[in-house]
Design a protein around this motif. Structure first.
Motif, PDB file in Angstrom:
ATOM      1  N   ILE A   1      15.855  -2.160  -8.004  1.00 52.17           N
ATOM      2  CA  ILE A   1      16.512  -3.315  -7.396  1.00 52.17           C
ATOM      3  C   ILE A   1      15.889  -3.572  -6.030  1.00 52.17           C
ATOM      4  CG2 ILE A   1      18.709  -4.267  -6.558  1.00 52.17           C
ATOM      5  CD1 ILE A   1      20.155  -2.451  -8.505  1.00 52.17           C
ATOM      6  N   ALA A   2      15.585  -4.829  -5.737  1.00 54.29           N
ATOM      7  CA  ALA A   2      15.099  -5.229  -4.421  1.00 54.29           C
ATOM      8  C   ALA A   2      16.202  -5.975  -3.680  1.00 54.29           C
ATOM      9  CB  ALA A   2      13.873  -6.130  -4.556  1.00 54.29           C
ATOM     10  N   VAL A   3      16.449  -5.575  -2.431  1.00 62.51           N
ATOM     11  CA  VAL A   3      17.435  -6.253  -1.586  1.00 62.51           C
ATOM     12  C   VAL A   3      16.732  -6.715  -0.310  1.00 62.51           C
ATOM     13  CG1 VAL A   3      19.449  -5.055  -2.505  1.00 62.51           C
ATOM     14  CG2 VAL A   3      18.184  -4.046  -0.595  1.00 62.51           C
ATOM     15  N   PRO A   4      17.190  -7.807   0.311  1.00 63.87           N
ATOM     16  CA  PRO A   4      16.443  -8.416   1.403  1.00 63.87           C
ATOM     17  C   PRO A   4      16.772  -7.851   2.772  1.00 63.87           C
ATOM     18  CG  PRO A   4      18.282  -9.814   0.847  1.00 63.87           C
ATOM     19  CD  PRO A   4      18.315  -8.661  -0.127  1.00 63.87           C
ATOM     20  N   ASP A   5      15.815  -8.015   3.690  1.00 61.60           N
ATOM     21  CA  ASP A   5      16.056  -7.738   5.099  1.00 61.60           C
ATOM     22  C   ASP A   5      16.229  -9.070   5.826  1.00 61.60           C
ATOM     23  OD1 ASP A   5      13.513  -8.805   5.077  1.00 61.60           O
ATOM     24  OD2 ASP A   5      12.515  -7.026   5.868  1.00 61.60           O
ATOM     25  N   GLY A   6      16.256  -9.034   7.141  1.00 64.05           N
ATOM     26  CA  GLY A   6      16.299 -10.257   7.924  1.00 64.05           C
ATOM     27  C   GLY A   6      17.619 -10.997   7.837  1.00 64.05           C
ATOM     28  N   HIS A   7      17.538 -12.321   7.946  1.00 66.28           N
ATOM     29  CA  HIS A   7      18.721 -13.177   7.978  1.00 66.28           C
ATOM     30  C   HIS A   7      19.591 -13.004   6.738  1.00 66.28           C
ATOM     31  CE1 HIS A   7      21.201 -16.771   8.389  1.00 66.28           C
ATOM     32  NE2 HIS A   7      20.806 -17.140   7.189  1.00 66.28           N
ATOM     33  N   ALA A   8      18.962 -12.783   5.584  1.00 68.04           N
ATOM     34  CA  ALA A   8      19.716 -12.702   4.322  1.00 68.04           C
ATOM     35  C   ALA A   8      20.458 -11.383   4.151  1.00 68.04           C
ATOM     36  CB  ALA A   8      18.770 -12.914   3.149  1.00 68.04           C
ATOM     37  N   GLN A   9      20.175 -10.407   4.997  1.00 67.42           N
ATOM     38  CA  GLN A   9      20.724  -9.072   4.777  1.00 67.42           C
ATOM     39  C   GLN A   9      22.255  -9.043   4.821  1.00 67.42           C
ATOM     40  OE1 GLN A   9      18.811  -5.880   6.944  1.00 67.42           O
ATOM     41  NE2 GLN A   9      20.703  -4.708   7.051  1.00 67.42           N
ATOM     42  N   ARG A  10      22.837  -9.621   5.874  1.00 66.83           N
ATOM     43  CA  ARG A  10      24.301  -9.530   6.004  1.00 66.83           C
ATOM     44  C   ARG A  10      25.006 -10.251   4.861  1.00 66.83           C
ATOM     45  NH1 ARG A  10      26.646 -14.051   8.601  1.00 66.83           N
ATOM     46  NH2 ARG A  10      25.114 -15.555   9.412  1.00 66.83           N
ATOM     47  N   HIS A  11      24.451 -11.361   4.378  1.00 69.62           N
ATOM     48  CA  HIS A  11      25.057 -12.074   3.260  1.00 69.62           C
ATOM     49  C   HIS A  11      24.965 -11.247   1.978  1.00 69.62           C
ATOM     50  CE1 HIS A  11      25.457 -15.732   5.648  1.00 69.62           C
ATOM     51  NE2 HIS A  11      24.207 -15.592   6.025  1.00 69.62           N
ATOM     52  N   THR A  12      23.856 -10.554   1.813  1.00 69.76           N
ATOM     53  CA  THR A  12      23.673  -9.733   0.614  1.00 69.76           C
ATOM     54  C   THR A  12      24.597  -8.523   0.632  1.00 69.76           C
ATOM     55  OG1 THR A  12      21.371 -10.453   0.493  1.00 69.76           O
ATOM     56  CG2 THR A  12      21.970  -8.498  -0.770  1.00 69.76           C
ATOM     57  N   VAL A  13      24.733  -7.895   1.791  1.00 70.65           N
ATOM     58  CA  VAL A  13      25.675  -6.777   1.920  1.00 70.65           C
ATOM     59  C   VAL A  13      27.080  -7.229   1.551  1.00 70.65           C
ATOM     60  CG1 VAL A  13      26.797  -5.231   3.571  1.00 70.65           C
ATOM     61  CG2 VAL A  13      24.314  -5.513   3.615  1.00 70.65           C
ATOM     62  N   ALA A  14      27.477  -8.407   2.018  1.00 66.23           N
ATOM     63  CA  ALA A  14      28.815  -8.920   1.707  1.00 66.23           C
ATOM     64  C   ALA A  14      28.975  -9.183   0.211  1.00 66.23           C
ATOM     65  CB  ALA A  14      29.075 -10.201   2.498  1.00 66.23           C
ATOM     66  N   ALA A  15      27.943  -9.714  -0.439  1.00 65.33           N
ATOM     67  CA  ALA A  15      28.006  -9.965  -1.881  1.00 65.33           C
ATOM     68  C   ALA A  15      28.112  -8.663  -2.668  1.00 65.33           C
ATOM     69  CB  ALA A  15      26.779 -10.756  -2.326  1.00 65.33           C
ATOM     70  N   LEU A  16      27.363  -7.655  -2.244  1.00 70.45           N
ATOM     71  CA  LEU A  16      27.437  -6.349  -2.912  1.00 70.45           C
ATOM     72  C   LEU A  16      28.812  -5.715  -2.728  1.00 70.45           C
ATOM     73  CD1 LEU A  16      23.917  -4.984  -1.898  1.00 70.45           C
ATOM     74  CD2 LEU A  16      24.654  -5.531  -4.227  1.00 70.45           C
ATOM     75  N   GLU A  17      29.337  -5.777  -1.506  1.00 74.20           N
ATOM     76  CA  GLU A  17      30.655  -5.193  -1.244  1.00 74.20           C
ATOM     77  C   GLU A  17      31.725  -5.868  -2.089  1.00 74.20           C
ATOM     78  OE1 GLU A  17      31.281  -5.482   2.940  1.00 74.20           O
ATOM     79  OE2 GLU A  17      30.128  -3.650   3.392  1.00 74.20           O
ATOM     80  N   ALA A  18      31.651  -7.189  -2.210  1.00 73.49           N
ATOM     81  CA  ALA A  18      32.639  -7.920  -3.010  1.00 73.49           C
ATOM     82  C   ALA A  18      32.587  -7.497  -4.477  1.00 73.49           C
ATOM     83  CB  ALA A  18      32.397  -9.419  -2.888  1.00 73.49           C
TER      84      ALA A  18
END
Length: 476
Positions: free
Chosen positions: A252-269
């Motif tokens: 699995i690839a997950v992003p750094d930078g601006h997209a990181q916080r949004h991706t963390v929130a999506a994973l947590e949800a």
């Protein structure tokens, strides 16, 4: 033209790491650019006491190109970006004038600890991740590496070895920071003052060139590409790499930078957490409590290509970057698996705020009112989407200008249209711009190969996508 009919002298300066140190030196040399060193959202500046001079700020990689095209008379950029252009176009119109005492760096070919260049080149196709394909190709050809593949990336080439590339072209500092070892040196240099050849010979640039030529010089060490010694390889010993289907781990690839916080929130949800991948922190290879899952952090721009190459089974990126890849490769097997409905922003055509037009059609009519054959220039980091946009909107004669960033300053002097994304519009407004035509509403999404991976990997991917989709729709 400037006030009083005097011809302007146009100077391109870099944003990013060079900016602060360069701003101090410019002021000390009598070339004071108020606001340049403070990280302003604006990309256009005047120079104190020098009425003919206009400064524009670019991403460093774009400066040699803009100077070579004659859009700017003088510029300052890292020598590596200058030589990246000259490696492909050795007779181009950009002239390196002198080195400066900022931005000293060494480009290296770096790999995983224990790697050796000769062994990697002998064993299989040698995979190299790079943001500088011309310099990389020059080195590999001169080193007589017979079978290699360049993976052109947007940024963070150091993230690719060892799983997804055998080596990366990066600065020695980035190699050390990522725990990579240096396999060879490709290039040395600092920031350089450059000029357009024609402007240098035909125009009076003294109002700008005088103080810029007085900037502190570099140490005089040789700069430019390093000539490698040809490798003594043993032909015929290279072997094919194992196919992605033989892999036992779901990657699995997950992003750094601006997209990181949004991706963390999506994973947590979705009830998914990766150790070392949080809103404010990201290690390169986060841990996973899910058996059979491996995670890696990389740039979202590069994820569609990585999935297409079979390097990852699932990636969380932006719908805009998937659209860019699909525009470049319409037959690509990479598809959206679910919309995560976060990191929302608009992608569209941006024009000057004061343009007397309410639609893109009216804008084109305005630009061509005196010249029906005028070429409409579109600047964008999304070059393939810009090309598709021009065709979809029937713009007629057009030219796409691929750029690397600092995009808001291109309009109106260097392009009529900027194809750009915006979340709040603040930077557009700060530069006197507005979005006249929305191309797409982008969010982040999960992507993967159209054909699911075999066996347990396929079942794992389906389960993770289902959880992400349920959470995005409020069902998680």
């Amino acid at each position: 033209m400037s006030a009083g009919g005097r011809v302007e002298i146009r100077v391109a300066l870099p944003r990013g790491e060079l900016r602060a140190g360069l701003a101090e030196r410019l002021t000390a040399a009598g070339f004071d650019v108020p606001g340049y060193g403070g990280g302003s959202r604006s990309y256009r500046f005047d120079v104190e006491g020098r009425p003919r001079v206009r400064v524009r700020v670019f991403s460093e990689a774009d400066i040699p190109i803009q100077v070579a095209l004659g859009h700017y008379d003088l510029g300052i950029a890292g020598r590596a970006h200058i030589d990246e252009l000259l490696a492909r176009y050795p007779n181009d119109s950009v002239v390196p004038l002198r080195p400066l005492d900022v931005g000293e760096s060494t480009l290296v070919l770096a790999g995983a600890p224990g790697a050796e260049l000769e062994r990697l080149a002998d064993e299989a196709v040698f995979r190299v991740a790079t943001e500088l394909p011309n310099l990389a190709s020059r080195f590999l050809a001169r080193a007589r590496i017979p079978d290699y593949r360049l993976v052109e990336v947007w940024a963070n080439a150091e993230a690719w070895p060892p799983e997804d590339a055998d080596a990366a072209v990066v600065t020695s500092a980035r190699a050390r920071g990522e725990g990579l070892v240096e396999l060879a040196t490709l290039h040395r240099g600092s920031a350089w003052l450059v000029a357009n050849r024609e402007a240098l010979t035909r125009s009076d640039l003294s109002e700008a060139l005088g103080p810029l030529a007085a900037l502190p010089a570099g140490d005089g060490a040789p700069a430019g590409p390093v000539e490698p010694s040809p490798l003594a390889l043993r032909p015929g010993l290279r072997r094919p790499r194992a196919s992605a289907d033989a892999r036992g781990t779901l990657r699995i690839a997950v992003p750094d930078g601006h997209a990181q916080r949004h991706t963390v929130a999506a994973l947590e949800a979705a009830g998914i957490a990766f150790d070392g991948y949080e809103e404010e922190r990201a290690v390169r290879r986060p841990g996973s409590a899910i058996d059979g899952v491996a995670v890696k952090v990389m740039r979202p721009q590069d994820m569609p290509r990585a999935v297409a190459l079979g390097l990852f089974d699932l990636a969380l990126t932006g719908r805009d970057w998937l659209a860019v890849y699909a525009a470049m490769f319409p037959a690509s097997p990479v598809v959206e698996l679910c919309d995560l409905r976060r990191s929302a922003y608009r992608l569209g055509a941006v024009v000057p705020e004061d343009l007397p037009a309410g639609s893109i059609g009216e804008a084109v009519d305005h630009w061509r009112r005196d010249d029906p054959s005028r070429v409409i220039r579109i600047a964008s980091e999304y070059a393939s989407l810009a090309d598709q946009y021009a065709r979809d909107r029937h713009l007629g004669r057009y030219r796409v200008i691929p750029i690397s960033g600092a995009s808001e300053g291109f309009v109106p002097e260097d392009a009529e249209i900027l194809l750009e994304g915006t979340e709040t519009g603040a930077t557009l407004r700060a530069n006197g711009l507005r979005m006249i035509d929305v191309v797409m509403e982008s969010t982040n999404c999960a992507i993967g190969h159209r054909q699911p991976p075999p066996g347990r990997r396929g079942r794992l991917r389906s389960e993770l996508v289902r959880r992400l989709a349920d959470a995005a729709s409020g069902g998680g």
